[in-house]
Design a protein around this motif. Structure first.
Motif, PDB file in Angstrom:
ATOM      1  N   ASP A   1     -10.200 -10.644  -5.567  1.00  0.00           N
ATOM      2  CA  ASP A   1     -11.002 -11.820  -5.279  1.00  0.00           C
ATOM      3  C   ASP A   1     -12.486 -11.462  -5.354  1.00  0.00           C
ATOM      4  O   ASP A   1     -12.859 -10.302  -5.481  1.00  0.00           O
ATOM      5  CB  ASP A   1     -10.680 -12.355  -3.877  1.00  0.00           C
ATOM      6  N   GLY A   2     -13.321 -12.471  -5.209  1.00  0.00           N
ATOM      7  CA  GLY A   2     -14.758 -12.237  -5.192  1.00  0.00           C
ATOM      8  C   GLY A   2     -15.344 -12.105  -6.584  1.00  0.00           C
ATOM      9  O   GLY A   2     -14.623 -12.070  -7.587  1.00  0.00           O
TER      10      GLY A   2
ATOM     11  N   SER B   1     -14.284  -5.856  -4.436  1.00  0.00           N
ATOM     12  CA  SER B   1     -13.615  -4.891  -3.560  1.00  0.00           C
ATOM     13  C   SER B   1     -13.831  -3.457  -3.999  1.00  0.00           C
ATOM     14  O   SER B   1     -13.532  -2.515  -3.261  1.00  0.00           O
ATOM     15  CB  SER B   1     -12.112  -5.174  -3.525  1.00  0.00           C
TER      16      SER B   1
ATOM     17  N   VAL C   1     -12.272  -2.357  -6.774  1.00  0.00           N
ATOM     18  CA  VAL C   1     -11.171  -2.120  -7.711  1.00  0.00           C
ATOM     19  C   VAL C   1     -11.666  -2.354  -9.133  1.00  0.00           C
ATOM     20  O   VAL C   1     -12.395  -3.320  -9.403  1.00  0.00           O
ATOM     21  CB  VAL C   1      -9.972  -3.040  -7.411  1.00  0.00           C
TER      22      VAL C   1
ATOM     23  N   LYS D   1      -7.045   1.354  -6.378  1.00  0.00           N
ATOM     24  CA  LYS D   1      -8.335   1.729  -6.946  1.00  0.00           C
ATOM     25  C   LYS D   1      -8.540   1.232  -8.379  1.00  0.00           C
ATOM     26  O   LYS D   1      -9.628   0.787  -8.739  1.00  0.00           O
ATOM     27  CB  LYS D   1      -8.491   3.252  -6.913  1.00  0.00           C
TER      28      LYS D   1
ATOM     29  N   THR E   1      -5.586 -10.240  -3.126  1.00  0.00           N
ATOM     30  CA  THR E   1      -6.938 -10.474  -2.614  1.00  0.00           C
ATOM     31  C   THR E   1      -7.914  -9.357  -2.972  1.00  0.00           C
ATOM     32  O   THR E   1      -9.124  -9.547  -2.888  1.00  0.00           O
ATOM     33  CB  THR E   1      -6.917 -10.649  -1.088  1.00  0.00           C
ATOM     34  N   ARG E   2      -7.399  -8.199  -3.369  1.00  0.00           N
ATOM     35  CA  ARG E   2      -8.287  -7.116  -3.801  1.00  0.00           C
ATOM     36  C   ARG E   2      -9.023  -7.497  -5.088  1.00  0.00           C
ATOM     37  O   ARG E   2     -10.009  -6.867  -5.451  1.00  0.00           O
ATOM     38  CB  ARG E   2      -7.492  -5.830  -4.019  1.00  0.00           C
TER      39      ARG E   2
ATOM     40  N   GLN F   1       0.813  -1.221   0.000  1.00  0.00           N
ATOM     41  CA  GLN F   1       0.000   0.000   0.000  1.00  0.00           C
ATOM     42  C   GLN F   1       0.846   1.271   0.000  1.00  0.00           C
ATOM     43  O   GLN F   1       0.449   2.296   0.547  1.00  0.00           O
ATOM     44  CB  GLN F   1      -0.963   0.002   1.197  1.00  0.00           C
TER      45      GLN F   1
ATOM     46  N   GLU G   1      -4.472   3.024  -1.062  1.00  0.00           N
ATOM     47  CA  GLU G   1      -5.447   1.972  -1.349  1.00  0.00           C
ATOM     48  C   GLU G   1      -5.597   1.800  -2.861  1.00  0.00           C
ATOM     49  O   GLU G   1      -5.829   2.773  -3.586  1.00  0.00           O
ATOM     50  CB  GLU G   1      -6.801   2.313  -0.726  1.00  0.00           C
TER      51      GLU G   1
END
Length: 463
Positions: free
Chosen positions: A279-280, A310, A312, A196, A276-277, A190, A194
């Motif tokens: 993921d999902g 997230s 992103v 984006k 992991t940003r 980071q 964060e």
């Protein structure tokens, strides 16, 4: 994130030194060095390697194995006689003997119990079948990119590597370059704030390709080359090796084209840094221009947007590629002017990460950051560190010995390659899609999910 282009930016350029190929000598009378004396590696401690697919890329990686003292290339396989002979000459010259065996059928090579690892550098439609067979035969696998021609094939390969507990190295060599590792560590720690937004761009496929049917070259086993792909008459330059002539690179029977073939490189860096940003569930929407000239039918340019759970966002763009056959491509490179205004000079492929406090651009020539001092940060002070590799072949060999994951393991290779494939599916269907990475399928879209299935394969080949 918008930045003032008037700010000074520091450019850190790391020049990759070419690795010299060691001229190891192994005469008929075995010297003490062959037994491990004089700093040499005893035969019992060498990793024996079989190379399958010896076009320009396969031969280049093979040279990497020849340059490692604790590896020995003992077998070669290719369906083009001239490529097989050229590679054999390189191996024989390196070792000063005639011990390397050659094959026209990869299955015969894989039957050898004395081979520890295999390089798979064939055309894309063969990658998974050969790599899975190698894993089942107890071989560790270095496989060139892209991974496959369908998500189902990629899933099968991942499962085979896990089932047989084989070491896997994916041919995303940028992970063995300090610039790319630094860029991803800056993001993961980071230091740009964060995360984006991410930009990814790569050359698109070339259009055209002759439709002229010509006799199959006498030095090519064309039916075996086709393998699981549907039969098509041989056309001029269909299987050529030279990059300015070959057409199979851009024919969907054998590949997704450069949306995966080139796109996987900068996309893999995006996924490595995003972690992991990214993921999902991910929403995917885009458009692409598909060649209708000649035999080529893969995307020549594209503009695909991804939105992750997230928040992103990622834009994946294809840049026009006039490299092959002199075809005039008129469609634009999406966002080129905007990217140049914000980040300066660009190569035809690269990745940018934008955060709340800064950004980083990385390609094969340079790493550029804002604030400028980020490019000279010392990674040993970072809390989050990525695996350090300075040579992709060396990392593979070390992982074979340690039985620990490589810098480009199969699970991460699957994830990166899938993002490219999903973008192509959304572009072809011309509508937004949502993909669930846990279930590994699109949400409530049977037509899109049908495109994730393995392609029908010509007998006797099957997944």
């Amino acid at each position: 994130m918008k930045t003032n282009t008037g700010f000074t930016r520091r450019v850190f350029v790391q020049r990759a030194a070419g690795a010299a190929i060691a001229a190891a000598v192994f005469p008929k009378i075995i010297p003490s060095s062959a037994l491990g004396a004089e700093g040499q590696v005893a035969p019992s401690n060498r990793t024996t390697v079989g190379c399958i697919g010896l076009g320009p890329q396969g031969t280049g990686v093979m040279r990497g194995f020849l340059g490692q003292k604790d590896a020995q290339v003992v077998a070669l396989c290719d369906l083009k006689q001239e490529q097989l002979e050229q590679a054999t000459g390189l191996v024989n010259t390196a070792y000063q003997n005639q011990d390397c065996k050659t094959y026209g059928d990869f299955r015969e090579l894989l039957q050898r119990k004395d081979i520890d690892a295999c390089l798979v550098a064939t055309p894309d439609h063969w990658h998974v079948l050969i790599a899975m067979a190698a894993a089942k035969a107890g071989k560790d696998v270095y496989m060139e990119k892209p991974m496959s021609c369908s998500l189902a094939e990629s899933q099968a390969l991942r499962e085979a590597m896990q089932k047989y507990k084989r070491v896997f190295q994916f041919g995303t060599q940028q992970r063995s370059d300090r610039k790319f590792r630094l860029a991803c560590e800056l993001v993961r720690n980071q230091l740009i704030g964060e995360l984006k937004h991410i930009n990814v761009w790569a050359p698109g496929s070339s259009a055209g390709g002759s439709k002229l049917e010509v006799p199959v070259p006498p030095t090519l086993n064309y039916d075996f080359w086709l393998g699981p792909a549907p039969f098509k008459p041989y056309t001029e330059d269909r299987c050529a090796a030279a990059g300015d002539r070959k057409t199979w690179w851009f024919i969907s029977d054998y590949t997704y084209g450069f949306i995966t073939g080139w796109g996987i490189h900068p996309m893999d860096i995006a996924m490595w840094g995003g972690d992991t940003r990214l993921d999902g569930p991910v929403e995917i929407a885009g458009q692409a221009h598909y060649s209708t000239e000649g035999v080529s039918d893969t995307a020549t340019t594209w503009d695909i947007n991804y939105k992750f759970a997230s928040g992103v966002t990622l834009n994946f763009a294809g840049t026009p590629n006039p490299q092959i056959r002199g075809t005039q491509i008129t469609e634009p490179w999406p966002h080129e002017a905007e990217l140049k205004q914000r980040f300066g000079a660009l190569q035809k492929h690269g990745t940018t990460f934008e955060g709340t406090n800064g950004w980083v651009l990385v390609d094969r020539a340079k790493i550029v950051t804002y604030p400028e001092h980020l490019a000279t940060e010392k990674p040993d002070t970072f809390k989050v560190r990525l695996k350090e590799s300075v040579n992709h072949v060396r990392d593979f060999l070390d992982s074979i010995k340690s039985r620990k994951p490589t810098v480009a393991p199969v699970e991460e290779a699957f994830r990166s390659d899938a993002m490219c494939q999903l973008g192509d599916i959304a572009s072809r269907l011309k509508r937004p899609l949502t993909f669930d990475p846990k279930q590994e399928k699109f949400i409530k879209d049977s037509e899109a999910n049908s495109r994730l299935k393995a392609r029908t394969m010509r007998k006797p080949w099957k997944l």
